[in-house]
Write an enzyme that holds these catalytic residues in place. Structure first.
Site, mmCIF file in Angstrom:
data_model
loop_
_atom_site.group_PDB
_atom_site.id
_atom_site.type_symbol
_atom_site.label_atom_id
_atom_site.label_comp_id
_atom_site.label_asym_id
_atom_site.label_seq_id
_atom_site.Cartn_x
_atom_site.Cartn_y
_atom_site.Cartn_z
ATOM 1 C CG HIS A 196 -2.352 0.270 0.748
ATOM 2 N ND1 HIS A 196 -2.930 -1.338 0.455
ATOM 3 C CD2 HIS A 196 -3.383 1.411 1.310
ATOM 4 C CE1 HIS A 196 -4.353 -0.423 0.322
ATOM 5 N NE2 HIS A 196 -4.867 0.564 0.717
ATOM 6 C CG ASP A 200 -7.789 7.253 -2.193
ATOM 7 O OD1 ASP A 200 -7.494 6.078 -2.271
ATOM 8 O OD2 ASP A 200 -8.058 8.207 -2.588
ATOM 9 C CB VAL A 205 -1.022 2.307 -9.060
ATOM 10 C CG1 VAL A 205 -0.023 1.889 -9.435
ATOM 11 C CG2 VAL A 205 -1.316 3.046 -8.585
HETATM 12 N N1 ATP Z 1 -8.284 -6.612 3.504
HETATM 13 C C1 ATP Z 1 -8.118 -6.074 2.084
HETATM 14 N N2 ATP Z 1 -9.620 -5.506 1.890
HETATM 15 C C2 ATP Z 1 -9.651 -4.858 0.787
HETATM 16 N N3 ATP Z 1 -9.121 -4.686 0.359
HETATM 17 C C3 ATP Z 1 -7.717 -4.520 -0.106
HETATM 18 C C4 ATP Z 1 -7.467 -5.625 1.159
HETATM 19 N N4 ATP Z 1 -5.947 -5.430 1.235
HETATM 20 C C5 ATP Z 1 -5.705 -4.966 0.063
HETATM 21 N N5 ATP Z 1 -6.637 -4.299 -0.107
HETATM 22 C C6 ATP Z 1 -6.272 -3.072 -1.654
HETATM 23 O O1 ATP Z 1 -6.766 -1.518 -1.512
HETATM 24 C C7 ATP Z 1 -7.164 -1.400 -2.201
HETATM 25 C C8 ATP Z 1 -7.869 -0.110 -1.707
HETATM 26 O O2 ATP Z 1 -6.551 0.828 -1.455
HETATM 27 P P1 ATP Z 1 -6.361 2.274 -2.414
HETATM 28 O O3 ATP Z 1 -8.230 3.137 -1.560
HETATM 29 O O4 ATP Z 1 -5.529 3.111 -1.964
HETATM 30 O O5 ATP Z 1 -7.195 1.711 -3.091
HETATM 31 P P2 ATP Z 1 -8.019 3.099 -4.260
HETATM 32 O O6 ATP Z 1 -7.647 3.091 -5.875
HETATM 33 O O7 ATP Z 1 -8.183 4.237 -4.511
HETATM 34 O O8 ATP Z 1 -9.436 1.790 -4.144
HETATM 35 P P3 ATP Z 1 -10.342 1.340 -4.329
HETATM 36 O O9 ATP Z 1 -8.982 -0.089 -4.760
HETATM 37 O O10 ATP Z 1 -11.181 0.726 -3.513
HETATM 38 O O11 ATP Z 1 -10.218 1.389 -5.996
HETATM 39 C C9 ATP Z 1 -8.595 -2.385 -2.661
HETATM 40 O O12 ATP Z 1 -8.635 -2.540 -4.060
HETATM 41 C C10 ATP Z 1 -7.410 -3.232 -3.042
HETATM 42 O O13 ATP Z 1 -6.942 -3.646 -3.885
HETATM 43 MG MG MG Z 2 -8.900 4.853 -2.283
#
Ligand code: ATP
Ligand code: MG
Length: 368
Positions: A196, A200, A205
């Site tokens: 991570h 965000d 990515v």
């Molecule tokens: N235990 C978990 N539960 C949910 N998501 C997880 C988990 N571990 C990792 N992730 C990842 O984290 C992402 C969310 O992180 P982040 O908000 O930084 O990304 P985003 O691109 O803004 O959001 P999203 O993935 O929701 O589009 C999820 O899409 C998934 O790929």
């Molecule tokens: Mg997000």
């Protein structure tokens, strides 16, 4: 701390059949793409669908129609969300091409940061500089860290952990020959999401890296976000299994299913568009090589279009493009959209209904 993805030979008996089905699906897609002039020709709409789905998982909502309309009219004043999704699509396309040329060497922390910069630079209220690694703690799930499902590494460890991910993706170790592209995609994605690296945008990515990995491996890139969006609970379960129990097999199983599902969807769409094209051509006589016939052929890639855009695409004059559009209106392949006085916009509703259908649903075709 997420341990680096293992590079040894991993044979997962429990998911072997699903993995094999995915390898067969990839081979089928490759064979299909070889028959086309440009393997990326199928990707214009697909990359936009990918962008819409991947962003919807995050909660950034726009529709394929809205994105295509914004592009057709070169609308720079479109909603921020639409611009963001459009940027996602052009970014994934561009880096797929670069990966295709460079192979696995394309992967670096810098590449990851560039992807993040491009897709986050239009995001309103993003609190870090887009592309910068986070300097704060983040947690996944739960309203605060105490309730979280998983805690990614502290900010100080992010650069080293991200190096683990990209080193693995560069496939310089033994695993290139020992692990399939499907296994590598699964492990790289699970590891990246566990690290991570950003405040965000990590999901977007990480999902964008999947087709880029396929291209770097010399494969036809498949876009998996629509499948992932439609199967989000299974996706999250597989990520959790990898993070909490170092159970990589679940993720390999999930990515295998995603590859199979996405390949099937691709073939279903292509077949439906071919049937549609036959139906269109039966509605009137077209002169061979005429602008209207050529326009008809590109409609599946440009189901929302203006006359000037069509003129550019076909390399014909504006009046010739206008005549073609008028003929396609006659057979109801194109319909004018109201509300665009300066630059008339035309849409192909029958093509859009195929392209816009929810993942996994049967396409609806017009009567013969
Ligand atoms: N235990 C978990 N539960 C949910 N998501 C997880 C988990 N571990 C990792 N992730 C990842 O984290 C992402 C969310 O992180 P982040 O908000 O930084 O990304 P985003 O691109 O803004 O959001 P999203 O993935 O929701 O589009 C999820 O899409 C998934 O790929
Ligand atoms: Mg997000």
């Amino acid at each position: 701390m997420p341990v680096a993805p293992p590079e040894r030979d991993l044979s997962f008996a429990a998911v072997a059949a699903r993995h094999r089905a995915a390898e067969e699906a990839l081979a089928k897609v490759d064979a299909y793409a070889r028959g086309l002039h440009d393997p990326f020709v199928v990707s214009r709409i697909l990359s936009r669908q990918e962008a819409v789905s991947s962003s919807a998982i995050e909660g950034t909502h726009s529709t394929l129609d809205e994105v295509l309309t914004g592009e057709a009219t070169q609308d720079e004043e479109a909603r921020a969300e639409v611009l963001q999704v459009r940027k996602y699509a052009t970014t994934v396309t561009r880096f797929i091409k670069q990966a295709h040329r460079q192979g696995n060497e394309v992967f670096s922390a810098n590449l990851v940061r560039r992807l993040h910069k491009r897709i986050m630079e239009d995001a309103p209220n993003y609190r870090d500089a887009p592309g910068d690694l986070r300097e704060v703690s983040v947690w996944i799930g739960g309203r605060d860290m105490a309730y979280s499902i998983f805690n990614p590494p502290p900010a100080s460890k992010v650069p080293a952990c991200l190096e683990d991910t990209v080193r693995y993706m560069r496939a310089e170790g033994m695993h290139e020959i020992q692990q399939s592209i499907i296994t590598r995609m699964a492990l790289a994605h699970a590891h990246f999401e566990a690290v991570h690296p950003f405040r965000d945008g990590n999901g977007r990515v990480g999902r964008m890296l999947l087709p880029i990995m396929m291209a770097a491996d010399g494969r036809t890139p498949l876009y998996l976000a629509p499948y992932i969006e439609a199967n989000k609970p299974a996706y999250v379960e597989a990520l959790k299994a990898a993070q909490q129990r170092l159970d990589w097999a679940s993720m390999v199983g999930f990515v295998s299913d995603a590859v199979v599902g996405s390949a099937n969807e691709l073939f279903t769409t292509r077949e439906a568009l071919e049937v549609l094209s036959t139906r269109w051509k039966a509605r009137r006589a077209f002169r061979r090589g005429s602008s209207s016939l050529r326009a008809l052929e590109i409609l599946p890639q440009y189901p929302v279009i203006t006359i000037s855009r069509l003129a550019t695409l076909l390399k014909v004059t504006y009046p010739a493009a206008a005549t073609a559009v008028a003929q396609l209106e006659e057979i109801k392949a194109l319909v004018e959209r109201t509300g665009y006085t300066r630059n008339r916009v035309f849409a192909a509703p029958e093509a859009l209904s195929i392209l816009n259908r929810p993942f996994g649903e049967e396409p609806i075709l017009p009567e013969a």
